[in-house]
Design a protein around this motif. Structure first.
Motif, mmCIF file in Angstrom:
data_model
loop_
_atom_site.group_PDB
_atom_site.id
_atom_site.type_symbol
_atom_site.label_atom_id
_atom_site.label_comp_id
_atom_site.label_asym_id
_atom_site.label_seq_id
_atom_site.Cartn_x
_atom_site.Cartn_y
_atom_site.Cartn_z
ATOM 1 N N ASP A 61 29.035 75.008 60.198
ATOM 2 C CA ASP A 61 28.225 76.339 60.547
ATOM 3 C C ASP A 61 27.143 75.668 61.657
ATOM 4 O O ASP A 61 26.719 74.188 61.942
ATOM 5 C CB ASP A 61 27.810 76.859 59.557
ATOM 6 N N ILE A 62 26.352 76.638 62.179
ATOM 7 C CA ILE A 62 25.306 76.057 62.968
ATOM 8 C C ILE A 62 24.257 75.387 62.618
ATOM 9 O O ILE A 62 23.418 74.702 63.287
ATOM 10 C CB ILE A 62 24.956 77.376 64.011
ATOM 11 N N TYR A 63 24.220 75.352 61.125
ATOM 12 C CA TYR A 63 23.110 74.542 60.465
ATOM 13 C C TYR A 63 23.486 73.319 60.266
ATOM 14 O O TYR A 63 22.708 72.399 59.353
ATOM 15 C CB TYR A 63 22.638 75.482 59.235
ATOM 16 N N GLY A 64 24.851 72.910 60.341
ATOM 17 C CA GLY A 64 25.165 71.754 60.104
ATOM 18 C C GLY A 64 26.155 71.551 58.672
ATOM 19 O O GLY A 64 26.639 70.432 58.549
ATOM 20 N N GLU A 65 26.026 72.721 57.879
ATOM 21 C CA GLU A 65 26.982 72.414 56.858
ATOM 22 C C GLU A 65 28.168 72.555 56.815
ATOM 23 O O GLU A 65 28.703 73.166 57.785
ATOM 24 C CB GLU A 65 26.244 73.790 55.575
ATOM 25 N N ARG A 66 28.612 71.652 56.207
ATOM 26 C CA ARG A 66 30.291 71.387 56.444
ATOM 27 C C ARG A 66 31.035 71.783 55.289
ATOM 28 O O ARG A 66 30.728 71.419 54.040
ATOM 29 C CB ARG A 66 30.695 69.919 56.755
ATOM 30 N N LEU A 67 32.002 72.498 55.293
ATOM 31 C CA LEU A 67 33.355 73.109 54.311
ATOM 32 C C LEU A 67 34.513 72.568 54.664
ATOM 33 O O LEU A 67 34.920 72.704 55.712
ATOM 34 C CB LEU A 67 33.140 74.620 54.199
ATOM 35 N N THR A 68 35.057 72.040 53.267
ATOM 36 C CA THR A 68 36.557 71.848 53.430
ATOM 37 C C THR A 68 37.567 72.997 53.173
ATOM 38 O O THR A 68 37.008 73.089 51.898
ATOM 39 C CB THR A 68 36.776 70.421 52.891
ATOM 40 N N VAL A 69 38.422 73.207 53.689
ATOM 41 C CA VAL A 69 39.384 74.342 53.227
ATOM 42 C C VAL A 69 40.849 73.569 53.139
ATOM 43 O O VAL A 69 41.392 73.300 53.829
ATOM 44 C CB VAL A 69 39.478 75.609 54.359
ATOM 45 N N ASN A 70 41.265 73.949 51.812
ATOM 46 C CA ASN A 70 42.623 73.411 51.310
ATOM 47 C C ASN A 70 43.363 74.545 51.033
ATOM 48 O O ASN A 70 42.903 75.815 50.610
ATOM 49 C CB ASN A 70 42.458 72.446 50.397
ATOM 50 N N GLY A 71 44.666 74.406 51.119
ATOM 51 C CA GLY A 71 45.630 75.665 50.594
ATOM 52 C C GLY A 71 45.800 76.701 51.521
ATOM 53 O O GLY A 71 46.211 77.925 51.222
ATOM 54 N N ILE A 72 45.432 76.542 52.927
ATOM 55 C CA ILE A 72 45.688 77.592 53.878
ATOM 56 C C ILE A 72 47.130 77.383 54.577
ATOM 57 O O ILE A 72 47.234 76.313 55.451
ATOM 58 C CB ILE A 72 44.629 77.804 55.068
ATOM 59 N N GLU A 73 48.112 78.243 54.067
ATOM 60 C CA GLU A 73 49.469 77.909 54.772
ATOM 61 C C GLU A 73 49.428 78.459 56.073
ATOM 62 O O GLU A 73 48.735 79.293 56.663
ATOM 63 C CB GLU A 73 50.421 78.734 53.930
ATOM 64 N N LEU A 74 50.221 78.073 56.876
ATOM 65 C CA LEU A 74 50.612 78.252 58.295
ATOM 66 C C LEU A 74 51.355 79.647 58.173
ATOM 67 O O LEU A 74 52.708 79.766 58.245
ATOM 68 C CB LEU A 74 51.475 77.209 59.087
ATOM 69 N N ARG A 75 50.711 80.499 58.182
ATOM 70 C CA ARG A 75 51.220 82.128 58.238
ATOM 71 C C ARG A 75 50.481 82.960 59.223
ATOM 72 O O ARG A 75 49.494 83.465 58.950
ATOM 73 C CB ARG A 75 50.904 82.685 56.855
ATOM 74 N N PRO A 76 51.025 82.781 60.506
ATOM 75 C CA PRO A 76 50.477 83.631 61.488
ATOM 76 C C PRO A 76 50.304 85.091 61.241
ATOM 77 O O PRO A 76 51.071 85.900 60.647
ATOM 78 C CB PRO A 76 51.646 83.613 62.570
ATOM 79 N N GLY A 77 48.956 85.411 61.667
ATOM 80 C CA GLY A 77 48.355 86.843 61.648
ATOM 81 C C GLY A 77 48.073 87.367 60.214
ATOM 82 O O GLY A 77 47.675 88.411 59.901
ATOM 83 N N VAL A 78 48.127 86.512 59.139
ATOM 84 C CA VAL A 78 47.793 86.857 57.671
ATOM 85 C C VAL A 78 46.265 86.246 57.388
ATOM 86 O O VAL A 78 45.945 84.856 57.854
ATOM 87 C CB VAL A 78 48.783 86.404 56.667
ATOM 88 N N VAL A 79 45.272 86.981 57.138
ATOM 89 C CA VAL A 79 44.189 86.730 56.724
ATOM 90 C C VAL A 79 44.240 86.217 55.174
ATOM 91 O O VAL A 79 44.921 86.667 54.278
ATOM 92 C CB VAL A 79 43.087 87.762 56.680
#
Length: 89
Positions: A61-79
């Motif tokens: 983010d703009i404050y420098g906090e970093r998050l790692t996101v796992n488990g996001i499949e390659l599924r176009p158009g799906v939130v």
């Protein structure tokens, strides 16, 4: 997170949505390590050759906090939920 319609293992656009703070940087994990993706003026981060598409994603983010996101499949158009959130500033 949302993959842009038309994304595939050969090209993808990634959009970080629903975060508490503005996202300044988005990186994907590749075989060579973390790779920063360029941001478009339509608010997607693009991997022109598909590197990292469907793998771990790291957002800062703009404050420098970093998050790692796992488990996001390659599924176009799906939130897809990230299950992580930046701290409130």
């Amino acid at each position: 997170m949302r993959y842009k319609t038309g994304s595939s293992p050969y090209w993808c656009g990634i959009q970080a949505i629903g975060q508490r703070n503005p996202v300044a940087r988005l990186e994907v994990r590749t075989t060579s390590g973390w790779w920063q993706l360029p941001r478009t003026d339509y608010n997607y981060f693009l991997s022109a050759d598909g590197s990292g598409c469907g793998g771990a994603i790291r957002i800062t983010d703009i404050y420098g906090e970093r998050l790692t996101v796992n488990g996001i499949e390659l599924r176009p158009g799906v939130v897809q939920p990230t299950r992580v959130q930046f701290a409130q500033h």
